[in-house]
Motif scaffolding. Structure first.
Motif, PDB file in Angstrom:
ATOM      1  N   PHE A 264       2.364  -1.024   2.929  1.00 45.00           N
ATOM      2  CA  PHE A 264       3.601  -0.251   3.129  1.00 45.00           C
ATOM      3  C   PHE A 264       3.302   1.251   3.071  1.00 45.00           C
ATOM      4  CE2 PHE A 264       5.192  -4.316   1.341  1.00 45.00           C
ATOM      5  CZ  PHE A 264       5.989  -4.694   2.405  1.00 45.00           C
ATOM      6  N   GLU A 265       2.416   1.617   2.144  1.00 42.95           N
ATOM      7  CA  GLU A 265       2.032   3.025   1.999  1.00 42.95           C
ATOM      8  C   GLU A 265       1.364   3.515   3.289  1.00 42.95           C
ATOM      9  OE1 GLU A 265       0.129   3.516  -1.757  1.00 42.95           O
ATOM     10  OE2 GLU A 265       0.079   5.712  -1.590  1.00 42.95           O
ATOM     11  N   GLN A 266       0.426   2.699   3.769  1.00 42.29           N
ATOM     12  CA  GLN A 266      -0.320   3.025   4.984  1.00 42.29           C
ATOM     13  C   GLN A 266       0.620   3.206   6.186  1.00 42.29           C
ATOM     14  OE1 GLN A 266      -3.131  -0.143   5.784  1.00 42.29           O
ATOM     15  NE2 GLN A 266      -4.837   1.303   5.628  1.00 42.29           N
ATOM     16  N   GLN A 267       1.659   2.359   6.235  1.00 38.19           N
ATOM     17  CA  GLN A 267       2.602   2.404   7.366  1.00 38.19           C
ATOM     18  C   GLN A 267       3.702   3.438   7.153  1.00 38.19           C
ATOM     19  OE1 GLN A 267       2.718   0.539  10.286  1.00 38.19           O
ATOM     20  NE2 GLN A 267       0.666  -0.172   9.758  1.00 38.19           N
ATOM     21  N   HIS A 268       3.654   4.156   6.028  1.00 34.33           N
ATOM     22  CA  HIS A 268       4.736   5.083   5.662  1.00 34.33           C
ATOM     23  C   HIS A 268       6.080   4.356   5.751  1.00 34.33           C
ATOM     24  CE1 HIS A 268       1.693   8.187   5.871  1.00 34.33           C
ATOM     25  NE2 HIS A 268       1.387   7.786   7.083  1.00 34.33           N
ATOM     26  N   ASP A 269       6.112   3.166   5.199  1.00 32.72           N
ATOM     27  CA  ASP A 269       7.310   2.329   5.302  1.00 32.72           C
ATOM     28  C   ASP A 269       8.477   2.959   4.531  1.00 32.72           C
ATOM     29  OD1 ASP A 269       8.333  -0.602   5.954  1.00 32.72           O
ATOM     30  OD2 ASP A 269       9.023  -0.046   3.945  1.00 32.72           O
ATOM     31  N   ALA A 270       9.590   3.158   5.222  1.00 29.60           N
ATOM     32  CA  ALA A 270      10.730   3.885   4.644  1.00 29.60           C
ATOM     33  C   ALA A 270      11.478   3.070   3.589  1.00 29.60           C
ATOM     34  CB  ALA A 270      11.683   4.302   5.762  1.00 29.60           C
ATOM     35  N   VAL A 271      11.573   1.760   3.782  1.00 32.55           N
ATOM     36  CA  VAL A 271      12.310   0.903   2.839  1.00 32.55           C
ATOM     37  C   VAL A 271      11.587   0.883   1.498  1.00 32.55           C
ATOM     38  CG1 VAL A 271      13.134  -1.441   2.396  1.00 32.55           C
ATOM     39  CG2 VAL A 271      13.235  -0.500   4.725  1.00 32.55           C
ATOM     40  N   TRP A 272      10.288   0.625   1.562  1.00 37.62           N
ATOM     41  CA  TRP A 272       9.455   0.641   0.358  1.00 37.62           C
ATOM     42  C   TRP A 272       9.479   2.037  -0.285  1.00 37.62           C
ATOM     43  CZ3 TRP A 272       5.067   3.849   0.358  1.00 37.62           C
ATOM     44  CH2 TRP A 272       4.365   3.841  -0.838  1.00 37.62           C
ATOM     45  N   ALA A 273       9.342   3.080   0.516  1.00 38.19           N
ATOM     46  CA  ALA A 273       9.263   4.453  -0.006  1.00 38.19           C
ATOM     47  C   ALA A 273      10.542   4.829  -0.766  1.00 38.19           C
ATOM     48  CB  ALA A 273       9.007   5.448   1.133  1.00 38.19           C
ATOM     49  N   GLN A 274      11.700   4.419  -0.229  1.00 35.54           N
ATOM     50  CA  GLN A 274      12.956   4.760  -0.895  1.00 35.54           C
ATOM     51  C   GLN A 274      13.078   4.019  -2.227  1.00 35.54           C
ATOM     52  OE1 GLN A 274      16.406   4.910   1.628  1.00 35.54           O
ATOM     53  NE2 GLN A 274      17.847   4.818  -0.089  1.00 35.54           N
ATOM     54  N   LYS A 275      12.593   2.786  -2.264  1.00 35.93           N
ATOM     55  CA  LYS A 275      12.643   2.014  -3.512  1.00 35.93           C
ATOM     56  C   LYS A 275      11.723   2.656  -4.561  1.00 35.93           C
ATOM     57  CE  LYS A 275      12.977  -2.873  -4.833  1.00 35.93           C
ATOM     58  NZ  LYS A 275      12.799  -4.270  -4.375  1.00 35.93           N
ATOM     59  N   GLU A 276      10.525   3.013  -4.139  1.00 36.09           N
ATOM     60  CA  GLU A 276       9.569   3.683  -5.027  1.00 36.09           C
ATOM     61  C   GLU A 276      10.161   4.999  -5.550  1.00 36.09           C
ATOM     62  OE1 GLU A 276       5.497   1.862  -5.309  1.00 36.09           O
ATOM     63  OE2 GLU A 276       6.656   3.340  -6.416  1.00 36.09           O
ATOM     64  N   GLN A 277      10.791   5.734  -4.633  1.00 34.54           N
ATOM     65  CA  GLN A 277      11.375   7.029  -4.995  1.00 34.54           C
ATOM     66  C   GLN A 277      12.511   6.850  -6.013  1.00 34.54           C
ATOM     67  OE1 GLN A 277      12.794   9.242  -1.613  1.00 34.54           O
ATOM     68  NE2 GLN A 277      13.620  10.916  -2.875  1.00 34.54           N
ATOM     69  N   PHE A 278      13.336   5.831  -5.793  1.00 34.05           N
ATOM     70  CA  PHE A 278      14.445   5.569  -6.726  1.00 34.05           C
ATOM     71  C   PHE A 278      13.892   5.249  -8.116  1.00 34.05           C
ATOM     72  CE2 PHE A 278      17.641   3.167  -8.941  1.00 34.05           C
ATOM     73  CZ  PHE A 278      18.815   3.849  -8.655  1.00 34.05           C
ATOM     74  N   ILE A 279      12.850   4.426  -8.143  1.00 37.26           N
ATOM     75  CA  ILE A 279      12.217   4.051  -9.415  1.00 37.26           C
ATOM     76  C   ILE A 279      11.679   5.308 -10.121  1.00 37.26           C
ATOM     77  CG2 ILE A 279      10.181   2.875 -10.382  1.00 37.26           C
ATOM     78  CD1 ILE A 279      10.701   0.665  -8.205  1.00 37.26           C
ATOM     79  N   ARG A 280      11.011   6.169  -9.333  1.00 37.85           N
ATOM     80  CA  ARG A 280      10.391   7.378  -9.887  1.00 37.85           C
ATOM     81  C   ARG A 280      11.457   8.344 -10.396  1.00 37.85           C
ATOM     82  NH1 ARG A 280       7.339   7.823  -5.704  1.00 37.85           N
ATOM     83  NH2 ARG A 280       8.615   9.418  -4.710  1.00 37.85           N
ATOM     84  N   GLU A 281      12.470   8.581  -9.572  1.00 36.45           N
ATOM     85  CA  GLU A 281      13.493   9.567  -9.924  1.00 36.45           C
ATOM     86  C   GLU A 281      14.338   9.131 -11.116  1.00 36.45           C
ATOM     87  OE1 GLU A 281      14.060  11.678  -5.553  1.00 36.45           O
ATOM     88  OE2 GLU A 281      15.709  10.487  -6.372  1.00 36.45           O
TER      89      GLU A 281
END
Lengths: 290, 290
Positions: B103-120
């Motif tokens: 997902f990271e490699q593909q710059h996947d937006a769904v995964w990225a938003q979930k990761e961001q929510f967790i981080r924030e």
């Protein structure tokens, strides 16, 4: 498979004289498969699941039943109709590789009765999966698109992508349910969402393939056969919860590919005409609890 | 995991003095997991999927959300409720091993938003799967049986077997649908068939496990979470077509195990009382096309 592959060369060398000899003596199951291999338009690849699963390949064919899945019910209907060669897209013995050793070891009664039915009715079961998908265009997709009446909406460059007239997700799901004749069709996403771009991935093509389609074609809706809940299903549920314009339609495995084997029946008739070739649809498995 | 395992020893050596120190400073996510490991009653096994999936294990816990699946929707509700440690039975990132590199490699937006929510929101997500099943009795099964109100019907020797009062398959399916709160429950077999022996295998325990239950306990009905169509589903459809007294109920993965994580919430409260511990149910994914 080695045996089958070796004889292809002989068949091709023999040419029309060989074909005549077969007609005079009656086609064997093996003859039919060799014709399929000669007509499918792609080099035969190994390893493949497209192999004989039961019965004697040297059996003279009385009729051919083409089906999505060689369930016990399909075998009974095929035999009653005088067919003894069953060409099935999906497994006969409950796993992708149709391994039967475990069932034999357990003296499994369900498997044993199916084997016995095949033996007593001199049936031959052959799987046609990998190479029917490798056929260009993909034989399964072609049949499904025709039954959906979506030919005009198909992308010229990406055959799995369709741009359909805009409608709600609920209406699209109902249209697919009606046209493919599905009883239980599950959906993930906002029913009221307007959709127009649909990626179609019949069967169980796997989460990596689903991801490839999503990243490449950015569909509003991905329509598939089946996938585990914690893979593409959770992913699309998350996309929807994040407010993205994405949805998932789960057609069910059998209904998602069945029309592709109806098309296979017609294709087979174009080069097998000595015996009856008929489509024996597999029944959808599910009913809903109230 | 090595790090976590090493610190268990320290925690146990520290005893109640250690527990006091944690209370004074605030429990960390790691402290909570160490307590779970100390209370689960079985040796910690590696490899296991019961590991941290996101966030910093040293985070001070403000509240604990226990859930069946850490979907984006669950994370949002948990964070809104003041929870920052999420204990999830199923994956967070769409595969059994929660691998995120693709997902990271593909710059996947769904995964990225979930990761961001967790981080924030400074969330920590930890999976509790293998060892909750290994708990004796199986934590998932215990919770599901309680919600089904089937305790009196449970076999003393084989906890997954139940002998319920005789009823039709259709009625049994409706009872399970009602008691487990399921929207879409699919069934294979004759609706009018009378049933009394039920094998319960929540989740996706796989065709080998299903076969073991069928051969050992000879249930009328096998009730599971999910499985591919060409595995146990085709098998039971064949058994039914052969005239055997067998049926399959597909509860759906989330509804089939969810009650087991509700029970986990209560279990956790018996040894974690410094912070709020609450059950945040994952929503069922599906609705049906009309």
């Amino acid at each position: 498979m080695v045996c089958v592959l070796r004889t292809i060369g002989l068949f091709l060398l023999a040419g029309s004289a060989g074909a005549f000899a077969q007609t005079a003596q009656g086609l064997t199951a093996n003859d039919v498969i060799q014709r399929i291999q000669a007509h499918v338009g792609v080099p035969w690849r190994t390893p493949t699941v497209d192999t004989f699963k039961a019965g004697d390949p040297a059996t003279r064919v009385t009729g051919i039943a083409v089906t999505m899945m060689a369930t016990y019910d399909v075998l009974v209907r095929a035999a009653a109709s005088g067919d003894n060669l069953i060409i099935s897209h999906e497994p006969t013995f409950y796993s992708h590789l149709d391994k039967t050793a475990g069932f034999e070891q357990q003296h499994d009664a369900v498997w044993a009765q199916k084997e016995q039915f095949i033996r007593e009715h001199h049936l031959v079961v052959w799987r046609f999966h990998d190479h029917w998908h490798m056929h260009r265009p993909d034989g399964i997709l072609t049949g499904v698109v025709r039954t959906l009446k979506w030919q005009a909406y198909q992308s010229q460059t990406e055959p799995s992508l369709f741009v359909v007239p805009e409608m709600t997700l609920a209406d699209l799901a109902s249209q697919m349910k009606d046209r493919l004749g599905i009883n239980v069709l599950r959906v993930v996403g906002d029913p009221a969402m307007k959709v127009t771009r649909v990626s179609l991935a019949p069967g169980a093509s796997g989460p990596e393939h689903h991801q490839m389609l999503l990243h490449r074609d950015h569909p509003d809706v991905l329509a598939i056969g089946e996938v585990p809940e914690w893979e593409t299903i959770e992913y699309i549920a998350d996309a929807s919860a994040e407010g993205r314009h994405e949805a998932l339609i789960l057609l069910g495995h059998i209904p998602s590919e069945q029309a592709g084997m109806e098309y296979c029946t017609e294709w087979l008739k174009t080069f097998v005409n000595e015996v009856k070739v008929e489509f024996v649809p597999a029944k959808e498995f599910f009913w809903l609890a109230k």
